[in-house]
Design an enzyme around this catalytic site. Structure first.
Site, PDB file in Angstrom:
ATOM      1  N   GLU A 189       0.494  -2.261   4.540  1.00  0.00           N
ATOM      2  CA  GLU A 189       1.090  -0.941   4.713  1.00  0.00           C
ATOM      3  C   GLU A 189       2.597  -1.080   4.916  1.00  0.00           C
ATOM      4  O   GLU A 189       3.104  -2.164   5.249  1.00  0.00           O
ATOM      5  CB  GLU A 189       0.447  -0.261   5.925  1.00  0.00           C
TER       6      GLU A 189
ATOM      7  N   HIS B 230       0.866  -1.177   0.000  1.00  0.00           N
ATOM      8  CA  HIS B 230       0.000   0.000   0.000  1.00  0.00           C
ATOM      9  C   HIS B 230       0.904   1.228   0.000  1.00  0.00           C
ATOM     10  O   HIS B 230       1.435   1.623   1.047  1.00  0.00           O
ATOM     11  CB  HIS B 230      -0.894  -0.019   1.245  1.00  0.00           C
TER      12      HIS B 230
ATOM     13  N   ASP C  11      -1.483  -9.480  -0.238  1.00  0.00           N
ATOM     14  CA  ASP C  11      -0.535  -8.633  -0.973  1.00  0.00           C
ATOM     15  C   ASP C  11      -1.308  -7.809  -1.994  1.00  0.00           C
ATOM     16  O   ASP C  11      -1.314  -8.106  -3.185  1.00  0.00           O
ATOM     17  CB  ASP C  11       0.520  -9.514  -1.653  1.00  0.00           C
TER      18      ASP C  11
END
Length: 561
Positions: free
Chosen positions: A531, A474, A522
């Site tokens: 993150e 992310h 993922d």
């Protein structure tokens, strides 16, 4: 068995230490395994040991422990019932891989810099449209001396620093932990290569401290971030959102006191003038955090805004941390009393692991390195606490089917659970250094085994490290999977990992019934599990550098039994 049933450290295993792996299988009896090189030649063979149910993984597993590694090279595989593991290295190549990992994971911090060009993109948030910039960021304090009647605050210069995660927020509390990690590596090893990056973060924190002319002199802004969230992908220099400064907090101020005191020690031999500045700043921050009324950062401060809350309603641990760093710097009794008055349990803190909200272990790691006054009192206690906590972590590693030191009592994995594994690795490494007990170093290696592929997903949690590795974090810039015109994630980024909370829509939709260790996906849309942050990567770099140092040919190590 599935194609991902054989789970190994995909970076590899150094010479003199056993290869440990996990096999997912419902079969009760031991299974035959063999270790083969890139040509298929068998180097050694044996049978698995049945572990039973791994509750965190939600499956039955066996484990493999080979004799200490003597082979060398790349392309090695474990084969169980004709199911092959991903390839990995053995011997010197594996040991050298940890040095590369230390470099790659630290390089991520450079790529997260704000206010300066970095490879692949222009400077972000330098007041060049469409950016609103960080050169003059308004706060909402009613007593701000830069406030104009009816027009609000004229703004504060909060340029520089690092973007904390996959968005464009900059947070004092996470920056402080990141700076500490870099400076700790320098203080522990004497290796000065990380000083430039550490100073980049430390200078940002210095700029967040309010001047003597301010009613809150010495306090530190908690954060600077966008007024509204932006989407993925988004280059920092293209971020069009206005910026805002979050009110100073006591946690952020103690964080600056801690890393400035640490900086005064670390920089003394490299830049005495800067070291003196750090000492002055540390004292000012300590006095401000101590004498001003306590200001907690709350979730309400960022509600509906484009930044994370980083809320904290207990600053005893930050006070303990700052006191430990100042005690190591000055030896003053004032700071020893402050640590005692905090009423915190050091061993429990080490067993829990550290992050930006729980910083007692950072103070303990500093005290354990110290000499002089602290060696006669707090250092001895800190070293004993590291050894005691280390024994608990080793027992957990042995009890868990995938060799992880992280086993929360409620069975629920927290946000950023991989950071707890790397935190425990740092504790085990320090215990190894201070006791000379090679079992603790073996535990540190086991933590990296888990992160690099010996886990329930069978996927390395570090980008670019393994043929089955996370690749779609992310992140607004490293977003090729969303937009091919953006770059892919570089090697060496640690993703957050399994999170039982599943707070984002992607994770909630895909993983609603998954066992704790499989609550990870993922996917760039999963900020709850995929993150990235500067603090996690700084810790990974510190652990990898420590492992590489202890595996260096010039270092004499006991061979694991």
């Amino acid at each position: 068995m599935s194609t991902r049933a054989v789970r190994v450290n995909q970076l590899g295993y150094p010479a003199g230490w056993p290869l440990r792996a996990t096999v997912a299988t419902d079969v009760d009896r031991p299974r035959a395994w063999r270790l083969v090189d890139a040509t298929g030649r068998i180097a050694t063979a044996g049978t698995t040991t049945r572990h039973g149910l791994d509750r965190a993984a939600g499956e039955q597993v066996h484990t493999i422990t080979t004799p200490p590694v003597t082979a060398e090279g790349t392309g090695w595989k474990l084969v169980v019932d004709e199911v092959e593991s991903p390839p990995f290295a053995l011997g010197r190549v594996a040991a050298d891989g940890y040095r590369t990992l230390a470099t790659d994971s630290a390089r991520f911090l450079n790529l997260q810099r704000s206010g300066t060009p970095v490879p692949g993109r222009p400077a972000g948030h330098v007041d060049v449209p469409p950016n609103r910039g960080d050169g003059s960021v308004a706060c909402k304090r009613h007593d701000c001396p830069r406030r104009r009647l009816l027009l609000g605050c004229r703004g504060h210069d909060l340029r520089g620093g690092w973007y904390d995660a996959g968005d464009h927020g900059k947070y004092a509390v996470t920056t402080a932990v990141t700076v500490w990690m870099l400076q700790h590596t320098v203080e522990r090893s004497g290796e000065a290569a990380l000083l430039d990056e550490a100073r980049w973060g430390l200078e940002f924190l210095l700029g967040c401290q309010l001047p003597l002319t301010d009613p809150q002199a010495g306090m530190v802004f908690h954060a600077v971030h966008d007024v509204r969230w932006t989407g993925i992908p988004m280059r920092p220099d293209q971020d069009p959102e206005p910026r805002m400064a979050r009110a100073p907090s006591t946690a952020a101020t103690y964080g600056l006191a801690a890393v400035a005191a640490q900086g005064a020690r670390v920089w003394e031999v490299h830049d005495p003038a800067f070291a003196g500045r750090c000492r002055t700043v540390a004292d000012l921050a300590w006095r401000a955090a101590t004498h001003h009324p306590v200001v907690y950062a709350s979730a309400a401060d960022s509600s509906g805004l484009g930044g994370g809350p980083y809320d904290d309603n207990d600053v005893r641990d930050e006070r303990y941390w700052a006191a430990a760093e100042l005690a190591a710097l000055t030896g003053a009794e004032e700071y020893r009393y402050a640590m005692l008055q905090a009423g915190l349990d050091p061993i429990a803190a080490l067993r829990e692991g550290f992050d930006w909200r729980s910083t007692v272990p950072l103070g303990l790691l500093t005290l354990a390195l110290s000499s002089g006054w602290t060696a006669a009192s707090s250092a001895t206690t800190a070293r004993a606490a590291l050894a005691t906590a280390g024994e608990t972590l080793l027992a957990t590693i042995d009890a868990e089917g995938h060799g992880t030191p992280y086993a929360p009592s409620d069975g629920r994995y927290c946000w950023g659970s991989n950071s707890r594994v790397v935190a425990h690795a740092l504790t085990l490494g320090a215990a190894a250094d201070h006791t000379g007990d090679h079992r603790f170093f073996a535990g540190e290696l086991a933590c990296l085994d888990h992160l690099l592929g010996r886990n329930a997903s069978g996927v390395s949690q570090v980008t670019g490290y393994g043929t089955r590795a996370a690749s779609r974090p992310h992140h607004r810039f490293f977003a090729r999977s969303v937009d091919p015109s953006f770059p892919a994630a570089p090697p060496g980024i640690l993703v957050g990992g399994p999170n039982s909370g599943l707070e984002d829509p992607v994770a909630a939709a895909e993983l609603g019934t998954a066992p704790p260790q499989l609550c990870w996906i993922d996917d760039p849309g999963s900020w709850a599990t995929n993150e990235v942050t500067i603090g996690w990567n700084a810790a990974l770099s510190a652990v990898s550098a420590h492992v590489a140092e202890r595996l260096a040919p010039s270092r004499s190590l006991p061979v694991a039994a």
